[in-house]
Scaffold this motif. Structure first.
Motif, PDB file in Angstrom:
ATOM      1  N   ILE A  88       0.835  -1.207   0.000  1.00 51.53           N
ATOM      2  CA  ILE A  88       0.000   0.000   0.000  1.00 51.53           C
ATOM      3  C   ILE A  88       0.870   1.257   0.000  1.00 51.53           C
ATOM      4  O   ILE A  88       0.575   2.240  -0.688  1.00 51.53           O
ATOM      5  CB  ILE A  88      -0.959  -0.020   1.210  1.00 51.53           C
ATOM      6  N   GLY A  89       1.966   1.208   0.752  1.00 49.28           N
ATOM      7  CA  GLY A  89       2.890   2.333   0.719  1.00 49.28           C
ATOM      8  C   GLY A  89       3.401   2.562  -0.695  1.00 49.28           C
ATOM      9  O   GLY A  89       3.456   3.692  -1.189  1.00 49.28           O
ATOM     10  N   LEU A  90       3.713   1.455  -1.360  1.00 52.35           N
ATOM     11  CA  LEU A  90       4.262   1.528  -2.721  1.00 52.35           C
ATOM     12  C   LEU A  90       3.255   2.111  -3.718  1.00 52.35           C
ATOM     13  O   LEU A  90       3.600   3.004  -4.498  1.00 52.35           O
ATOM     14  CB  LEU A  90       4.681   0.123  -3.163  1.00 52.35           C
ATOM     15  N   VAL A  91       1.993   1.637  -3.686  1.00 46.51           N
ATOM     16  CA  VAL A  91       1.027   2.169  -4.665  1.00 46.51           C
ATOM     17  C   VAL A  91       0.722   3.636  -4.398  1.00 46.51           C
ATOM     18  O   VAL A  91       0.424   4.385  -5.317  1.00 46.51           O
ATOM     19  CB  VAL A  91      -0.297   1.370  -4.734  1.00 46.51           C
ATOM     20  N   ASN A  92       0.820   4.049  -3.113  1.00 44.29           N
ATOM     21  CA  ASN A  92       0.615   5.470  -2.833  1.00 44.29           C
ATOM     22  C   ASN A  92       1.808   6.300  -3.269  1.00 44.29           C
ATOM     23  O   ASN A  92       1.653   7.450  -3.680  1.00 44.29           O
ATOM     24  CB  ASN A  92       0.322   5.670  -1.340  1.00 44.29           C
ATOM     25  N   LEU A  93       2.992   5.682  -3.188  1.00 46.31           N
ATOM     26  CA  LEU A  93       4.193   6.386  -3.644  1.00 46.31           C
ATOM     27  C   LEU A  93       4.182   6.521  -5.166  1.00 46.31           C
ATOM     28  O   LEU A  93       4.493   7.582  -5.722  1.00 46.31           O
ATOM     29  CB  LEU A  93       5.426   5.605  -3.189  1.00 46.31           C
ATOM     30  N   LEU A  94       3.788   5.435  -5.848  1.00 47.67           N
ATOM     31  CA  LEU A  94       3.849   5.421  -7.320  1.00 47.67           C
ATOM     32  C   LEU A  94       2.743   6.260  -7.941  1.00 47.67           C
ATOM     33  O   LEU A  94       2.971   6.987  -8.900  1.00 47.67           O
ATOM     34  CB  LEU A  94       3.733   3.976  -7.827  1.00 47.67           C
ATOM     35  N   PHE A  95       1.524   6.144  -7.391  1.00 46.06           N
ATOM     36  CA  PHE A  95       0.390   6.797  -8.040  1.00 46.06           C
ATOM     37  C   PHE A  95      -0.103   8.025  -7.290  1.00 46.06           C
ATOM     38  O   PHE A  95      -0.929   8.764  -7.799  1.00 46.06           O
ATOM     39  CB  PHE A  95      -0.775   5.811  -8.186  1.00 46.06           C
ATOM     40  N   GLY A  96       0.380   8.200  -6.036  1.00 48.57           N
ATOM     41  CA  GLY A  96      -0.138   9.277  -5.210  1.00 48.57           C
ATOM     42  C   GLY A  96       0.475  10.620  -5.542  1.00 48.57           C
ATOM     43  O   GLY A  96       1.408  10.726  -6.346  1.00 48.57           O
ATOM     44  N   GLN A  97      -0.038  11.661  -4.891  1.00 51.98           N
ATOM     45  CA  GLN A  97       0.420  13.023  -5.169  1.00 51.98           C
ATOM     46  C   GLN A  97       1.309  13.557  -4.062  1.00 51.98           C
ATOM     47  O   GLN A  97       1.770  14.691  -4.145  1.00 51.98           O
ATOM     48  CB  GLN A  97      -0.792  13.951  -5.278  1.00 51.98           C
ATOM     49  N   GLU A  98       1.525  12.783  -3.007  1.00 47.43           N
ATOM     50  CA  GLU A  98       2.190  13.363  -1.855  1.00 47.43           C
ATOM     51  C   GLU A  98       3.521  12.720  -1.531  1.00 47.43           C
ATOM     52  O   GLU A  98       4.041  12.875  -0.428  1.00 47.43           O
ATOM     53  CB  GLU A  98       1.265  13.306  -0.647  1.00 47.43           C
ATOM     54  N   GLY A  99       4.040  11.961  -2.483  1.00 46.97           N
ATOM     55  CA  GLY A  99       5.389  11.443  -2.346  1.00 46.97           C
ATOM     56  C   GLY A  99       5.591  10.555  -1.136  1.00 46.97           C
ATOM     57  O   GLY A  99       4.678   9.861  -0.699  1.00 46.97           O
ATOM     58  N   TRP A 100       6.813  10.641  -0.588  1.00 46.26           N
ATOM     59  CA  TRP A 100       7.201   9.754   0.505  1.00 46.26           C
ATOM     60  C   TRP A 100       6.354   9.966   1.748  1.00 46.26           C
ATOM     61  O   TRP A 100       5.951   8.996   2.395  1.00 46.26           O
ATOM     62  CB  TRP A 100       8.679   9.958   0.844  1.00 46.26           C
ATOM     63  N   ALA A 101       6.080  11.229   2.087  1.00 50.17           N
ATOM     64  CA  ALA A 101       5.335  11.499   3.320  1.00 50.17           C
ATOM     65  C   ALA A 101       3.931  10.887   3.236  1.00 50.17           C
ATOM     66  O   ALA A 101       3.465  10.250   4.181  1.00 50.17           O
ATOM     67  CB  ALA A 101       5.247  13.001   3.556  1.00 50.17           C
ATOM     68  N   GLY A 102       3.285  11.080   2.083  1.00 48.27           N
ATOM     69  CA  GLY A 102       1.955  10.532   1.906  1.00 48.27           C
ATOM     70  C   GLY A 102       1.954   9.016   1.959  1.00 48.27           C
ATOM     71  O   GLY A 102       1.085   8.385   2.565  1.00 48.27           O
ATOM     72  N   ALA A 103       2.968   8.414   1.312  1.00 48.54           N
ATOM     73  CA  ALA A 103       3.061   6.959   1.282  1.00 48.54           C
ATOM     74  C   ALA A 103       3.287   6.409   2.682  1.00 48.54           C
ATOM     75  O   ALA A 103       2.671   5.418   3.094  1.00 48.54           O
ATOM     76  CB  ALA A 103       4.189   6.522   0.355  1.00 48.54           C
ATOM     77  N   LEU A 104       4.165   7.101   3.437  1.00 47.57           N
ATOM     78  CA  LEU A 104       4.433   6.672   4.813  1.00 47.57           C
ATOM     79  C   LEU A 104       3.162   6.778   5.652  1.00 47.57           C
ATOM     80  O   LEU A 104       2.822   5.867   6.407  1.00 47.57           O
ATOM     81  CB  LEU A 104       5.551   7.540   5.418  1.00 47.57           C
ATOM     82  N   GLY A 105       2.453   7.913   5.489  1.00 46.56           N
ATOM     83  CA  GLY A 105       1.209   8.095   6.232  1.00 46.56           C
ATOM     84  C   GLY A 105       0.210   6.989   5.927  1.00 46.56           C
ATOM     85  O   GLY A 105      -0.406   6.424   6.837  1.00 46.56           O
ATOM     86  N   ALA A 106       0.083   6.646   4.639  1.00 46.45           N
ATOM     87  CA  ALA A 106      -0.870   5.604   4.249  1.00 46.45           C
ATOM     88  C   ALA A 106      -0.483   4.261   4.847  1.00 46.45           C
ATOM     89  O   ALA A 106      -1.329   3.524   5.356  1.00 46.45           O
ATOM     90  CB  ALA A 106      -0.944   5.511   2.722  1.00 46.45           C
ATOM     91  N   ALA A 107       0.826   3.944   4.806  1.00 47.99           N
ATOM     92  CA  ALA A 107       1.275   2.644   5.312  1.00 47.99           C
ATOM     93  C   ALA A 107       1.121   2.559   6.827  1.00 47.99           C
ATOM     94  O   ALA A 107       0.664   1.546   7.357  1.00 47.99           O
ATOM     95  CB  ALA A 107       2.729   2.399   4.907  1.00 47.99           C
ATOM     96  N   VAL A 108       1.488   3.649   7.523  1.00 44.57           N
ATOM     97  CA  VAL A 108       1.386   3.629   8.990  1.00 44.57           C
ATOM     98  C   VAL A 108      -0.071   3.565   9.415  1.00 44.57           C
ATOM     99  O   VAL A 108      -0.448   2.809  10.325  1.00 44.57           O
ATOM    100  CB  VAL A 108       2.079   4.874   9.595  1.00 44.57           C
ATOM    101  N   ARG A 109      -0.923   4.327   8.735  1.00 41.94           N
ATOM    102  CA  ARG A 109      -2.340   4.300   9.079  1.00 41.94           C
ATOM    103  C   ARG A 109      -2.924   2.919   8.827  1.00 41.94           C
ATOM    104  O   ARG A 109      -3.716   2.397   9.610  1.00 41.94           O
ATOM    105  CB  ARG A 109      -3.101   5.359   8.284  1.00 41.94           C
ATOM    106  N   LEU A 110      -2.511   2.313   7.691  1.00 39.80           N
ATOM    107  CA  LEU A 110      -2.985   0.965   7.388  1.00 39.80           C
ATOM    108  C   LEU A 110      -2.660   0.011   8.532  1.00 39.80           C
ATOM    109  O   LEU A 110      -3.514  -0.726   9.018  1.00 39.80           O
ATOM    110  CB  LEU A 110      -2.335   0.458   6.097  1.00 39.80           C
ATOM    111  N   LEU A 111      -1.402   0.066   9.004  1.00 37.70           N
ATOM    112  CA  LEU A 111      -0.988  -0.831  10.086  1.00 37.70           C
ATOM    113  C   LEU A 111      -1.711  -0.490  11.391  1.00 37.70           C
ATOM    114  O   LEU A 111      -2.115  -1.390  12.131  1.00 37.70           O
ATOM    115  CB  LEU A 111       0.526  -0.743  10.290  1.00 37.70           C
ATOM    116  N   ALA A 112      -1.870   0.812  11.668  1.00 39.63           N
ATOM    117  CA  ALA A 112      -2.495   1.215  12.930  1.00 39.63           C
ATOM    118  C   ALA A 112      -3.930   0.715  13.014  1.00 39.63           C
ATOM    119  O   ALA A 112      -4.425   0.392  14.093  1.00 39.63           O
ATOM    120  CB  ALA A 112      -2.453   2.731  13.074  1.00 39.63           C
ATOM    121  N   ILE A 113      -4.616   0.636  11.869  1.00 38.26           N
ATOM    122  CA  ILE A 113      -5.985   0.121  11.872  1.00 38.26           C
ATOM    123  C   ILE A 113      -5.977  -1.404  11.833  1.00 38.26           C
ATOM    124  O   ILE A 113      -6.771  -2.064  12.494  1.00 38.26           O
ATOM    125  CB  ILE A 113      -6.778   0.690  10.673  1.00 38.26           C
ATOM    126  N   ALA A 114      -5.037  -1.985  11.054  1.00 34.44           N
ATOM    127  CA  ALA A 114      -5.057  -3.436  10.839  1.00 34.44           C
ATOM    128  C   ALA A 114      -4.540  -4.205  12.052  1.00 34.44           C
ATOM    129  O   ALA A 114      -5.033  -5.291  12.339  1.00 34.44           O
ATOM    130  CB  ALA A 114      -4.233  -3.787   9.605  1.00 34.44           C
TER     131      ALA A 114
END
Lengths: 265, 200
Positions: A92-118
């Motif tokens: 999920i971090g990778l797809v947000n990094l590749l297709f997202g608009q917010e680069g590394w910070a956005g990808a990190l946020g998505a991955a950490v949030r994913l784990l925090a919920i999962a």
């Protein structure tokens, strides 16, 4: 108590709940009421989905990870639970990094949030015995009893259904219906087996319903063989989760990192 | 239970009664679909890590996950069965272990509920392809929205909309048309004798 039905088939990873739930002296999280764990996990999801920054989620994740120590899972079991989580977070971090608009910070946020919920969601699942979960849903959350018992009974058929799946495969091989390396034929064989499995499932369900009818299932009020108890610790688990979420939001706001979910990134 | 007349033609005003078979068969059917999902998941996980790099491909097959709720509803034709079947199918993924936990059961519940709304809007009287397609598409709205806010948060809006639209279309095709064809095939196989769906 439910050991035979939980016996996994060879192709399945061993359900990690088994040892945690069946141990004589059970881990703290395994003793908690499944309804409380479900509520706590849902609360985390509801609390974290509206924010996308890594700090808010990171605080919740940091608080949830030590709970793994209270889950009764050890070594290989912990790895079997954790590894898919890490793979999913990385993907999920990778797809947000590749297709997202917010680069590394956005990808990190998505991955950490994913784990925090999962992580709370998975911990709730692996530490809850299905029978206790059904009891808790019916007795504590007022889920209608007959469907809950029916789903529980059906879940007990997983080993039977997977065995039937293998039998269907063996029967097809015996008849020379093999896919070889052709993916289209593999799909055809797969769908044929899936349909045959569904036919078996409906027939098995019909027979099971008949057997339950002969035992007067659902004809009158039921007693409960097992009481699903709500202890003070369960209230603390839910209240603590809510408090943790509030604290995470406040800390992140104070630190100026708090970022709400926006449409389109 | 005393059911002298099997409810093949329930009159609209008949009080709603659930025979044991009305509840147990969708539960078992949901679990069977869940087992197939699980094998399907393994198949995809093993063969195509490509999905991580090209998520729209995953959206194309997403409809598979919307199938059980619609299938259960079409077979039993009673209120609440879509929710029951969808939840049972999702519960398998939780019990067998995976990176989702209890979250997936809640997802299955919501998807089933959305499909249920379409069956309710059709007053549990229409069970043709249009109803099935609408029910599956409605169920697909849940992942179309949820997966965007849960997983693909930083994507531009255009990507998110594309993902959502593909999920809903896939749901309509695989979940809706698929469930309708499966129900007819199961009826032809003689498996649905206890249910009104045994005859078209």
């Amino acid at each position: 108590m439910s050991a035979p039905a939980r016996t996994p088939h060879p192709a399945a990873p061993r359900p990690p709940a088994g040892p945690a739930a069946a141990a004589g002296r059970r881990a703290w999280l395994a003793r908690a009421n499944p309804a409380a764990k479900l509520l706590a996990a849902a609360l985390v999801a509801a609390g974290l989905v509206p924010v996308v920054d890594p700090v808010t989620s990171g605080i919740v994740l940091a608080a949830a990870l030590p709970l793994a120590a209270c889950s009764g899972l050890r070594g290989a079991q912990l790895a079997a639970v954790g590894l898919p989580l890490l793979v999913m977070a990385a993907a999920i971090g990778l797809v947000n990094l590749l297709f997202g608009q917010e680069g590394w910070a956005g990808a990190l946020g998505a991955a950490v949030r994913l784990l925090a919920i999962a992580v709370p969601s998975v911990l709730a699942a692996v530490t809850s015995d299905p029978t206790e979960t059904a009891d808790a849903l019916v007795q504590r959350l007022r889920v209608p009893e007959r469907p809950a018992v029916a789903v529980l009974a059906a879940l007990r058929l997983i080993p039977l259904l997977t065995a039937q799946w293998r039998t269907l495969g063996a029967a097809r091989r015996a008849r020379g219906l093999e896919a070889g390396a052709n993916p289209l034929r593999a799909l055809g064989v797969f769908l044929g087996k899936a349909f045959a499995l569904l036919v078996r499932a409906v027939r098995t369900g019909t027979t099971l319903a008949m057997a339950m009818d002969t035992r007067a299932f659902g004809t009158g009020p039921r007693g409960h063989a097992r009481r699903s108890r709500w202890r003070a610790a369960d209230t603390w688990l839910v209240a603590g989760t809510a408090a943790l979420l509030c604290a995470a939001h406040l800390v992140s706001l104070a630190a100026g990192t708090w970022q709400p979910l926006g449409i389109g990134g | 239970m005393q059911e002298h007349e099997p409810q093949t033609h329930p009159s609209p005003r008949a009080p709603l009664r659930y025979r044991t078979v009305d509840i147990v068969v969708p539960a078992v059917l949901g679990v069977a679909v869940g087992v197939v999902f699980w094998l399907w998941n393994m198949l995809w996980t093993v063969t195509t890590p490509v999905f991580a790099f090209f998520p729209p491909a995953q959206a194309l097959i997403y409809g598979m996950w919307l199938l059980p709720g619609v299938l259960g509803g079409l077979i039993v034709r009673k209120p609440g069965i879509a929710v029951l079947t969808s939840t049972a199918a999702a519960a398998v993924s939780m019990v067998l272990g995976g990176p989702w936990g209890v979250e997936i059961v809640l997802a299955g519940f919501v998807q089933g509920l959305l499909s249920e709304l379409v069956f309710a809007a059709a007053r549990y009287r229409r069970w043709g392809t249009p109803t099935a397609v609408l029910a599956a598409a409605a169920g697909g709205l849940a992942p179309a929205i949820w997966d965007n806010v849960r997983y693909y948060v930083t994507w531009p809006l255009s990507h998110q909309i594309a993902f959502g639209v593909i999920v809903v279309i896939s749901a309509a095709l695989i979940g809706g048309v698929g469930a309708r064809l499966l129900t007819s095939a199961l009826a032809r196989a003689g498996a649905l004798a206890p249910f009104p769906s045994a005859r078209r």
